[in-house]
Design a protein around this motif. Structure first.
Motif, mmCIF file in Angstrom:
data_model
loop_
_atom_site.group_PDB
_atom_site.id
_atom_site.type_symbol
_atom_site.label_atom_id
_atom_site.label_comp_id
_atom_site.label_asym_id
_atom_site.label_seq_id
_atom_site.Cartn_x
_atom_site.Cartn_y
_atom_site.Cartn_z
ATOM 1 N N TYR A 180 10.413 -12.956 6.384
ATOM 2 C CA TYR A 180 10.426 -11.447 6.959
ATOM 3 C C TYR A 180 10.796 -10.440 6.156
ATOM 4 N N GLY A 181 10.837 -10.516 4.957
ATOM 5 C CA GLY A 181 11.339 -9.339 4.229
ATOM 6 C C GLY A 181 10.231 -8.241 4.271
ATOM 7 N N ARG A 182 10.624 -7.094 3.994
ATOM 8 C CA ARG A 182 9.574 -5.941 3.773
ATOM 9 C C ARG A 182 10.201 -4.945 2.839
ATOM 10 N N THR A 235 7.386 -3.753 -5.460
ATOM 11 C CA THR A 235 6.953 -2.526 -5.211
ATOM 12 C C THR A 235 7.755 -2.519 -3.795
ATOM 13 N N GLY A 236 8.583 -1.383 -4.023
ATOM 14 C CA GLY A 236 9.800 -1.147 -3.126
ATOM 15 C C GLY A 236 9.580 -0.125 -2.181
ATOM 16 N N ASN A 237 10.261 0.465 -1.125
ATOM 17 C CA ASN A 237 10.215 1.696 -0.266
ATOM 18 C C ASN A 237 9.799 2.819 -0.977
ATOM 19 N N MET A 238 10.407 3.106 -2.267
ATOM 20 C CA MET A 238 10.325 4.418 -2.926
ATOM 21 C C MET A 238 8.954 4.285 -3.843
ATOM 22 N N ALA A 239 8.218 3.416 -3.876
ATOM 23 C CA ALA A 239 6.975 3.530 -4.757
ATOM 24 C C ALA A 239 6.220 4.501 -4.636
ATOM 25 N N TYR A 240 5.639 5.307 -5.397
ATOM 26 C CA TYR A 240 4.828 6.433 -5.208
ATOM 27 C C TYR A 240 3.747 5.920 -4.270
ATOM 28 N N PHE A 241 3.193 7.038 -3.632
ATOM 29 C CA PHE A 241 1.829 7.024 -2.710
ATOM 30 C C PHE A 241 0.766 7.462 -3.766
ATOM 31 N N ASP A 247 15.213 -7.870 -6.533
ATOM 32 C CA ASP A 247 15.184 -6.443 -5.521
ATOM 33 C C ASP A 247 16.963 -6.128 -5.653
ATOM 34 N N ASP A 248 17.248 -4.857 -5.561
ATOM 35 C CA ASP A 248 18.503 -4.437 -5.546
ATOM 36 C C ASP A 248 19.126 -4.019 -4.309
ATOM 37 N N GLU A 249 18.243 -3.998 -3.163
ATOM 38 C CA GLU A 249 18.739 -3.889 -2.030
ATOM 39 C C GLU A 249 19.493 -4.902 -1.331
ATOM 40 N N THR A 250 20.270 -4.809 -0.301
ATOM 41 C CA THR A 250 20.968 -5.720 0.578
ATOM 42 C C THR A 250 20.390 -6.554 1.354
#
Length: 449
Positions: free
Chosen positions: A352-354, A429-435, A372-375
């Motif tokens: 269930y990762g996002r 592809t993380g949350n801050m990938a460009y649109f 991934d670098d997030e926790t």
């Protein structure tokens, strides 16, 4: 970007193409031109209040360029989404009726099981979902299915058209936002036919998160329903109903659109330890609250569902010949255990990762080379998926030229393939990938190579 990645094979189109021999002065002028162009596009959208997150956390998010895609490529994304949507719907319908062991193996929290089993089959696999695809030399390959709480909706169904208008090009998503209203209308009808009330409708998300609140408000405006936006903080489990608390009185909710994952809701408690989330899910299971997306969307959201589908595919069971062909064409080998070690590169993903959370990339030798670098999400069980190389793209940004990797999102709206969207970031592809806005073209267009 890892060494040797540049130069890329593609570049997004801008109004001021880069002159590699112009040196620092022209590069600076080009950067200023890009910043002006970007503000001309996104400044008015920000002021209108519909799309206010063109920059997030002090970083640029929405790019002021367009990437041409061919009509054939757009249509292939639509076909892939509809074929896979039908496969996930059939699979979800069976899983809904399965024993507790299968639900547990797919990672569904126990608190969700009763609500999932009481979902309406007519709404499977979801009302509003988004597939993420890699365009590989072997064709489109689905990476995951955001079936429960997809975002990028405003970007695909509104912003992309505004950027295309600014560049004088054709929006591949033109006219598709009408499908959102039809999906909400039919969903409400399905609940009414089953005897559930739909008179008091609320759209809800956390109000402090600009993107979530903006996406939810946009869907409310597009839905055509007589509804209101209410922050999650104002919803209460009270007298065996979900109710809005305005500070003085409670008002029951009949139908709730929630941009809030069920696996998180299942764990939520009040400050005194009362399991509020579990109580809400019991209310849903007992038919006193209708949800969009439906509870069973959590089945398709689980990456373990991809492993289940691939396992049945390899066994030659359950699916029709056409479905088997679609699985083989569009899905990646995915397993509950590592079958790739010593054979090929692979990825581990939490069920269930996002937003790339807790994703790790491995070489055939089992050595991790990107992580991934997030926790968040590291405590979840994982699936093992064959690695798919994302295509490269160079884009102009406020910080200069960026060589990144592309991922394509393709929306499934009430079972129909719909809008497309693109993001450019790292290999994960993380949350801050460009649109990256897209335009439709018949020449010099991305065809999915």
């Amino acid at each position: 970007v890892p060494p040797g990645e540049c130069p890329p094979v593609r570049r997004a189109a801008t109004a001021a193409p880069r002159d590699p021999g112009a040196g620092r002065a022209v590069a600076g002028a080009a950067g200023e031109a890009y910043a002006r162009r970007r503000e001309a596009i996104y400044g008015p959208l920000r002021q209108q209040g519909v799309f206010t997150w063109d920059s997030m956390y002090g970083e640029e998010y929405a790019l002021a360029s367009v990437l041409p895609v061919s009509g054939a490529f757009r249509d292939e994304l639509k076909r892939a989404s509809e074929a896979l949507g039908a496969i996930f719907a059939r699979t979800s319908a069976v899983v809904m009726q399965a024993d507790d062991e299968l639900l547990a193996n797919l990672g569904l929290p126990e608190a969700t099981w009763a609500a999932v089993r009481n979902s309406l089959p007519e709404l499977l696999p979801t009302v509003i979902g988004r597939f993420d695809f890699a365009a590989t030399p072997a064709g489109l390959k689905m990476l995951e299915f955001n079936a429960e709480t997809p975002t990028d909706i405003v970007e695909a169904f509104y912003v992309n058209g505004k950027v295309c208008e600014a560049f004088g090009v054709v929006d591949p998503n033109a006219g598709l936002s009408a499908g959102l209203a039809e999906a909400f209308r039919r969903s409400a009808q399905c609940y009414r036919r089953r005897g559930l009330a739909t008179d008091r409708i609320v759209f809800s998300s956390v109000d402090w998160h600009e993107e979530d609140a903006g996406t939810t408000r946009f869907l409310l405006a597009q839905s055509g329903l007589d509804a209101t936006f209410v922050p999650l903080s104002q919803l209460r489990a009270y007298e065996d109903r979900v109710q809005v608390w305005d500070g003085t009185a409670h008002t029951p909710v009949d139908l709730l659109y929630r941009l809030h994952p069920l696996e998180k809701l299942a764990e939520e408690q009040d400050t005194d330890g009362y399991p509020t989330g579990r109580h809400v899910l019991e209310i849903v299971a007992e038919g006193r609250l209708a949800l969009i997306n439906p509870p069973a969307a959590i089945i398709a959201q689980s990456k373990a569902a991809q492993a289940l589908i691939w396992n049945l595919h390899e066994a030659g069971e359950f699916y029709t010949a056409d479905e088997q062909a679609a699985i083989r064409r569009y899905m990646l080998p995915t397993y509950f255990e590592n079958r790739f070690l010593g054979r090929c590169s692979y990825v581990t993903k939490p069920v269930y990762g996002r937003e790339g959370g807790a994703v790790t990339l491995f070489g055939p030798d089992g050595v991790a080379w990107a992580r991934d670098d997030e926790t968040e999400y590291w405590d979840q069980p994982v699936v093992y998926q064959q690695y798919a190389e994302l295509p490269r793209l160079t884009v102009e940004t406020l910080n200069g030229w960026y060589c990144g990797r592309m991922i394509f999102g393709s929306f499934l709206i009430d079972g129909k393939g719909s809008g497309v969207v693109a993001r450019v970031g790292s290999r994960i592809t993380g949350n801050m990938a460009y649109f990256q806005p897209l335009c439709l073209s018949t020449t010099d267009a991305w065809k999915g190579e």
